[in-house]
Enzyme design. Structure first.
Site, short mmCIF file in Angstrom:
data_model
loop_
_atom_site.label_atom_id
_atom_site.label_comp_id
_atom_site.label_asym_id
_atom_site.label_seq_id
_atom_site.Cartn_x
_atom_site.Cartn_y
_atom_site.Cartn_z
CB CYS A 295 -0.95 -0.02 1.19
SG CYS A 295 -2.25 -1.25 0.98
CG HIS A 296 0.80 3.71 2.08
ND1 HIS A 296 -0.09 2.99 2.86
CD2 HIS A 296 0.07 4.59 1.38
CE1 HIS A 296 -1.32 3.42 2.64
NE2 HIS A 296 -1.25 4.39 1.76
N GLY A 297 4.47 0.81 0.98
CA GLY A 297 5.86 0.40 0.98
C GLY A 297 6.50 0.18 2.34
#
Ligand code: FES
Length: 179
Positions: free
Chosen positions: A143-145
């Site tokens: 999703c955001h790493g």
């Protein structure tokens, strides 16, 4: 009388969503619908009853994903090399410092270092991380790493905490109870 073949897919079966090391990435999204099909009966879920997990079928280097109280839980059988590398890096854990040894449980006084049991919910915003992925060989949240190591410790990315460990205990050397 209940048909045994119909009642057979029980608590044990729903746990066995094999996500082997090689297949985990591809399986991450695809197997998820299967989870709901293999869940314990509705009353068990509603009660949030504890579930027992037979660890015997989970070979070294493998993991399963199960769903309990509406949340995914990862049960991972670490190799000796994975345990060693994780422990060597204890001093490098900076976001949420925690020793590898604090993330495992014991049975009859013996640490069960090979077993990692964590909620499969990224501590950033709750996405389900992918197993055996990311730069630290643990889990990767796309999703955001966020990158987690094989003990579920956050190593890089926006997640502020290590993957949470559910309430669980060993009933034997090859069985745990969650909840
Ligand atoms: S929800 Fe996992 S990195 Fe944002």
């Amino acid at each position: 009388m209940a048909d045994q073949s119909m009642s057979e897919p029980n608590r044990r079966d729903f746990l066995l969503l094999a996500t082997g090391a090689a297949g985990a990435v591809a399986a991450g999204g695809a197997v998820w619908p299967l989870i709901s099909q293999m869940m314990p009966d509705a009353s068990t879920i509603a009660a949030g009853a504890p579930v027992e997990v037979d660890l015997a079928p989970i070979g070294e280097g493998k993991a399963i994903t199960l769903k309990w109280r509406g949340k995914p839980i990862f049960v991972r059988h670490r190799t000796k090399a994975e345990i060693e590398s994780s422990r060597k890096e204890d001093s490098l854990i900076t976001i949420d410092p925690e020793a590898d040894s604090k993330r495992v449980k014991s049975f009859e006084g013996k640490a069960q270092d090979q077993w990692i049991v964590v909620y499969g919910s990224c501590t950033h915003l709750g996405c389900v991380p992918t197993s055996f992925a990311g730069d630290f060989g643990g889990w990767y949240c796309p999703c955001h790493g966020s990158h987690y190591d094989n003990a579920g410790r956050i190593r890089r990315g926006p997640a502020p905490k290590n993957l949470f460990i559910p309430d669980y205990a060993f009933l034997s050397g090859s069985k745990i109870r969650i909840g």
